[in-house]
Design an enzyme around this catalytic site. Structure first.
Site, PDB file in Angstrom:
ATOM      1  N   CYS A   1      52.053  14.538  -1.330  1.00 36.90           N
ATOM      2  CA  CYS A   1      51.255  13.291  -1.295  1.00 36.90           C
ATOM      3  C   CYS A   1      51.936  12.232  -0.434  1.00 36.90           C
ATOM      4  O   CYS A   1      51.352  11.177  -0.168  1.00 36.90           O
ATOM      5  CB  CYS A   1      51.043  12.764  -2.709  1.00 36.90           C
ATOM      6  SG  CYS A   1      52.589  12.316  -3.513  1.00 36.90           S
TER       7      CYS A   1
ATOM      8  N   CYS B   1      52.444  14.634  -9.812  1.00 41.21           N
ATOM      9  CA  CYS B   1      53.442  13.560  -9.886  1.00 41.21           C
ATOM     10  C   CYS B   1      54.587  13.992 -10.816  1.00 41.21           C
ATOM     11  O   CYS B   1      55.747  13.656 -10.571  1.00 41.21           O
ATOM     12  CB  CYS B   1      52.804  12.252 -10.371  1.00 41.21           C
ATOM     13  SG  CYS B   1      51.244  11.870  -9.532  1.00 41.21           S
TER      14      CYS B   1
HETATM   15 FE1  FES Z   1      52.213  10.724  -5.073  1.00 42.98          FE
HETATM   16 FE2  FES Z   1      51.643  10.379  -7.686  1.00 42.98          FE
HETATM   17  S1  FES Z   1      50.278  10.312  -6.003  1.00 42.98           S
HETATM   18  S2  FES Z   1      53.522  10.887  -6.768  1.00 42.98           S
END
Ligand code: FES
Length: 151
Positions: free
Chosen positions: A52, A121
């Site tokens: 992400c 995450c």
């Molecule tokens: Fe990247 Fe949660 S969206 S760590």
């Protein structure tokens, strides 16, 4: 309507909205993160960037094979803060081997789960922890080499 009252009502309604998505435990760790920050000259340090694009760092202080302190930093989302907070809580007082075995599922379970789209995450926190333990083990017997490590 009093300003104080309307703020309290707003706060209450924001909390009710969050509880539709997150457990009380996850919200608590997100709003009051434990172990946030760095440890100077840590015995173990790991930094991982997830797919992400967010990064998590974990710092360890180890004494006699036990983790006496663990902290984290992340530039990520709320669930990554909750995950870093929980991951560091889970390993404090534990042995290095126990810390090495902490998984994404362990973090998710301790947080009372996270929504599907935020489960990565917790993986970021688990991976950062594995990298930190790997770093600790790499320098355990020759800590002076850390001075020459390129970050
Ligand atoms: Fe990247 Fe949660 S969206 S760590």
């Amino acid at each position: 309507m009093e300003v104080g009252n309307s703020f309290k009502e707003l706060e209450e309604s924001v909390m009710q909205d969050m509880l539709k998505t997150y457990s009380e435990e996850a919200i608590d760790h997100f709003l009051n993160p434990r172990n946030l920050g760095q440890i100077e000259s840590p015995d173990g340090f790991g930094r991982v960037t997830g797919p992400c694009g967010d990064t998590m760092e974990i710092y360890l202080r180890v004494n006699g094979g036990r983790i006496t302190n663990a902290t984290f930093l992340t530039g990520g989302c709320g669930p990554s803060i909750a995950s870093g907070s929980m991951a560091t809580e889970l390993i404090k007082g534990k042995s290095i081997v126990e810390a090495q075995n902490i998984s994404q599922d362990n973090i998710l379970n301790a947080l009372g789960g996270l929504p599907e789209e935020s489960q990565h995450c917790a993986l970021l926190a688990a991976n950062a922890l594995k990298e930190t333990v790997r770093d600790y083990l790499a320098f355990k017997n020759e800590p002076w080499k850390r001075l020459y490590k390129v970050h």
